[in-house]
Design a protein around this motif. Structure first.
Motif, PDB file in Angstrom:
ATOM      1  N   PHE A   1       3.414 -10.213  -6.251  1.00 61.68           N
ATOM      2  CA  PHE A   1       3.279  -8.933  -5.566  1.00 61.68           C
ATOM      3  C   PHE A   1       2.126  -8.150  -6.175  1.00 61.68           C
ATOM      4  O   PHE A   1       1.868  -8.244  -7.377  1.00 61.68           O
ATOM      5  CB  PHE A   1       4.560  -8.104  -5.704  1.00 61.68           C
ATOM      6  CG  PHE A   1       5.740  -8.659  -4.972  1.00 61.68           C
ATOM      7  CD1 PHE A   1       6.013  -8.270  -3.671  1.00 61.68           C
ATOM      8  CD2 PHE A   1       6.582  -9.575  -5.585  1.00 61.68           C
ATOM      9  CE1 PHE A   1       7.115  -8.779  -2.991  1.00 61.68           C
ATOM     10  CE2 PHE A   1       7.688 -10.088  -4.916  1.00 61.68           C
ATOM     11  CZ  PHE A   1       7.950  -9.691  -3.615  1.00 61.68           C
ATOM     12  N   THR A   2       1.450  -7.368  -5.343  1.00 65.40           N
ATOM     13  CA  THR A   2       0.483  -6.406  -5.858  1.00 65.40           C
ATOM     14  C   THR A   2       0.765  -5.048  -5.233  1.00 65.40           C
ATOM     15  O   THR A   2       1.279  -4.949  -4.117  1.00 65.40           O
ATOM     16  CB  THR A   2      -0.982  -6.797  -5.546  1.00 65.40           C
ATOM     17  OG1 THR A   2      -1.227  -6.685  -4.134  1.00 65.40           O
ATOM     18  CG2 THR A   2      -1.296  -8.196  -6.019  1.00 65.40           C
ATOM     19  N   GLY A   3       0.428  -4.010  -5.979  1.00 67.10           N
ATOM     20  CA  GLY A   3       0.499  -2.647  -5.472  1.00 67.10           C
ATOM     21  C   GLY A   3      -0.842  -1.990  -5.687  1.00 67.10           C
ATOM     22  O   GLY A   3      -1.558  -2.321  -6.637  1.00 67.10           O
TER      23      GLY A   3
ATOM     24  N   GLN B   1       0.821  -1.199   0.000  1.00 71.99           N
ATOM     25  CA  GLN B   1       0.000   0.000   0.000  1.00 71.99           C
ATOM     26  C   GLN B   1       0.864   1.261   0.000  1.00 71.99           C
ATOM     27  O   GLN B   1       0.344   2.371   0.041  1.00 71.99           O
ATOM     28  CB  GLN B   1      -0.902   0.015   1.237  1.00 71.99           C
ATOM     29  CG  GLN B   1      -1.811  -1.188   1.362  1.00 71.99           C
ATOM     30  CD  GLN B   1      -2.971  -1.124   0.406  1.00 71.99           C
ATOM     31  OE1 GLN B   1      -3.675  -0.118   0.343  1.00 71.99           O
ATOM     32  NE2 GLN B   1      -3.197  -2.181  -0.347  1.00 71.99           N
ATOM     33  N   ARG B   2       2.160   1.067  -0.022  1.00 75.55           N
ATOM     34  CA  ARG B   2       3.090   2.190  -0.057  1.00 75.55           C
ATOM     35  C   ARG B   2       4.330   1.762  -0.828  1.00 75.55           C
ATOM     36  O   ARG B   2       4.468   0.606  -1.219  1.00 75.55           O
ATOM     37  CB  ARG B   2       3.450   2.649   1.356  1.00 75.55           C
ATOM     38  CG  ARG B   2       4.144   1.609   2.200  1.00 75.55           C
ATOM     39  CD  ARG B   2       4.296   2.085   3.635  1.00 75.55           C
ATOM     40  NE  ARG B   2       5.051   3.319   3.709  1.00 75.55           N
ATOM     41  CZ  ARG B   2       5.131   4.077   4.806  1.00 75.55           C
ATOM     42  NH1 ARG B   2       4.477   3.731   5.901  1.00 75.55           N
ATOM     43  NH2 ARG B   2       5.845   5.183   4.821  1.00 75.55           N
TER      44      ARG B   2
ATOM     45  N   ILE C   1       3.407   1.876  -7.737  1.00 72.28           N
ATOM     46  CA  ILE C   1       4.022   0.876  -6.864  1.00 72.28           C
ATOM     47  C   ILE C   1       4.376  -0.386  -7.645  1.00 72.28           C
ATOM     48  O   ILE C   1       5.509  -0.870  -7.597  1.00 72.28           O
ATOM     49  CB  ILE C   1       3.083   0.535  -5.688  1.00 72.28           C
ATOM     50  CG1 ILE C   1       2.903   1.750  -4.777  1.00 72.28           C
ATOM     51  CG2 ILE C   1       3.628  -0.649  -4.887  1.00 72.28           C
ATOM     52  CD1 ILE C   1       1.885   1.547  -3.672  1.00 72.28           C
ATOM     53  N   SER C   2       3.411  -0.936  -8.361  1.00 78.83           N
ATOM     54  CA  SER C   2       3.649  -2.214  -9.039  1.00 78.83           C
ATOM     55  C   SER C   2       4.693  -2.095 -10.144  1.00 78.83           C
ATOM     56  O   SER C   2       5.461  -3.042 -10.381  1.00 78.83           O
ATOM     57  CB  SER C   2       2.337  -2.771  -9.598  1.00 78.83           C
ATOM     58  OG  SER C   2       1.737  -1.859 -10.493  1.00 78.83           O
ATOM     59  N   ASP C   3       4.764  -0.948 -10.812  1.00 77.59           N
ATOM     60  CA  ASP C   3       5.760  -0.779 -11.874  1.00 77.59           C
ATOM     61  C   ASP C   3       7.189  -0.803 -11.333  1.00 77.59           C
ATOM     62  O   ASP C   3       8.125  -1.185 -12.052  1.00 77.59           O
ATOM     63  CB  ASP C   3       5.521   0.533 -12.624  1.00 77.59           C
ATOM     64  CG  ASP C   3       4.326   0.462 -13.567  1.00 77.59           C
ATOM     65  OD1 ASP C   3       3.825  -0.655 -13.800  1.00 77.59           O
ATOM     66  OD2 ASP C   3       3.888   1.518 -14.054  1.00 77.59           O
ATOM     67  N   GLN C   4       7.375  -0.403 -10.078  1.00 78.61           N
ATOM     68  CA  GLN C   4       8.708  -0.473  -9.473  1.00 78.61           C
ATOM     69  C   GLN C   4       9.131  -1.917  -9.222  1.00 78.61           C
ATOM     70  O   GLN C   4      10.316  -2.252  -9.266  1.00 78.61           O
ATOM     71  CB  GLN C   4       8.724   0.291  -8.149  1.00 78.61           C
ATOM     72  CG  GLN C   4       8.567   1.790  -8.287  1.00 78.61           C
ATOM     73  CD  GLN C   4       8.680   2.479  -6.942  1.00 78.61           C
ATOM     74  OE1 GLN C   4       9.724   2.444  -6.303  1.00 78.61           O
ATOM     75  NE2 GLN C   4       7.602   3.100  -6.502  1.00 78.61           N
ATOM     76  N   ILE C   5       8.149  -2.776  -8.948  1.00 79.88           N
ATOM     77  CA  ILE C   5       8.433  -4.168  -8.604  1.00 79.88           C
ATOM     78  C   ILE C   5       8.667  -5.024  -9.843  1.00 79.88           C
ATOM     79  O   ILE C   5       9.468  -5.969  -9.823  1.00 79.88           O
ATOM     80  CB  ILE C   5       7.268  -4.742  -7.768  1.00 79.88           C
ATOM     81  CG1 ILE C   5       7.104  -3.946  -6.472  1.00 79.88           C
ATOM     82  CG2 ILE C   5       7.483  -6.218  -7.454  1.00 79.88           C
ATOM     83  CD1 ILE C   5       5.865  -4.312  -5.675  1.00 79.88           C
TER      84      ILE C   5
ATOM     85  N   ALA D   1       4.321  -8.762 -10.712  1.00 80.76           N
ATOM     86  CA  ALA D   1       3.526  -7.815  -9.930  1.00 80.76           C
ATOM     87  C   ALA D   1       2.339  -7.330 -10.745  1.00 80.76           C
ATOM     88  O   ALA D   1       2.419  -7.200 -11.966  1.00 80.76           O
ATOM     89  CB  ALA D   1       4.380  -6.630  -9.490  1.00 80.76           C
ATOM     90  N   GLU D   2       1.251  -7.065 -10.052  1.00 74.14           N
ATOM     91  CA  GLU D   2       0.037  -6.552 -10.674  1.00 74.14           C
ATOM     92  C   GLU D   2      -0.492  -5.388  -9.842  1.00 74.14           C
ATOM     93  O   GLU D   2      -0.230  -5.294  -8.643  1.00 74.14           O
ATOM     94  CB  GLU D   2      -1.043  -7.642 -10.768  1.00 74.14           C
ATOM     95  CG  GLU D   2      -0.633  -8.877 -11.550  1.00 74.14           C
ATOM     96  CD  GLU D   2      -0.514  -8.632 -13.043  1.00 74.14           C
ATOM     97  OE1 GLU D   2      -1.004  -7.578 -13.508  1.00 74.14           O
ATOM     98  OE2 GLU D   2       0.072  -9.489 -13.734  1.00 74.14           O
TER      99      GLU D   2
END
Length: 228
Positions: free
Chosen positions: A132-134, A110-111, A139-143, A149-150
């Motif tokens: 991973f989810t953001g 969430q952060r 957030i998700s684009d960093q992962i 990640a989604e």
């Protein structure tokens, strides 16, 4: 499904006052139970949920002792619980012992994530067992360069709210959240100033946010921009 959910240990689910992640977890728990899933939640001991509650033994997210205690507790629970999935909204470190296991693991942010920890987790995890989810593309684009990640946006229980198709032209803007730079309270003030709108700010000020409040929020409070 047999689902294990985890929250940070500091705030009950649902929260008594402030608690963004805890409100999301409250919605998920209630919806999962309503759909017939077998749900267990590891969270603050004062949580009031319609599923099995396991209170964390470590009372804080920070500190080596608390982290080790909660990591061990989660590992033990996973081994004996025979869950279909572990969905974590708490610290990624708690998942460390179960990363090499085949059980599906979902880590939701969430952060802004700590990417060094994401990379380590991705290396330790059993193949395709960790997602991973953001709550935003930011957030998700960093992962994504390091792990699958989604983006899953936060939900709102719309049945609890009355829809209004229009508001008064002088209706105030509102900011509700923890008062610190990462939440962007100063940006809400900038929007209010540029649009000449009233702004009501509500939220807790953590110890680490006191300087931010004194320097970037308090000087701009007046009859049009209020902190309650």
């Amino acid at each position: 499904m047999k689902i294990l959910l985890t929250a940070d240990p500091e705030i009950p689910v649902p929260p008594i006052l402030y608690g963004g992640i805890e409100r999301i977890l409250d919605v998920l728990v209630n919806d999962y139970v309503a759909k017939g899933h077998d749900v267990t939640l590891m969270a603050h001991p004062d949580s009031k949920v319609p599923c099995r509650l396991i209170p964390w033994r470590g009372k804080q997210s920070q500190g080596l002792a608390n982290t080790l205690v909660n990591t061990s507790q989660l590992f033990s629970q996973v081994l004996k619980g025979k869950y279909d999935i572990v969905h974590s909204f708490s610290r990624l470190a708690y998942l460390t012992p179960i990363l090499p296991l085949r059980i599906p693991k979902l880590m939701s942010y969430q952060r802004e994530p700590t990417l060094s920890q994401v990379r380590k987790a991705a290396r330790l995890a059993w193949k395709n067992s960790l997602l991973f989810t953001g709550c935003s593309n930011y957030i998700s684009d960093q992962i994504k360069p390091y792990a699958k990640a989604e983006t899953v946006y936060n939900c709102v229980p719309i049945s609890r709210y009355d829809f209004s198709p229009a508001v008064h032209t002088d209706a105030p803007l509102a900011f509700l959240g923890r008062i610190e730079a990462i939440k962007g309270t100063h940006l809400a003030i900038e929007v209010a100033q540029r649009t000449n709108r009233q702004l009501i700010i509500a939220g807790n000020i953590p110890a680490e946010g006191e300087g931010y409040f004194e320097q970037q929020i308090k000087p701009y409070l007046n009859d049009r921009i209020q902190y309650i």
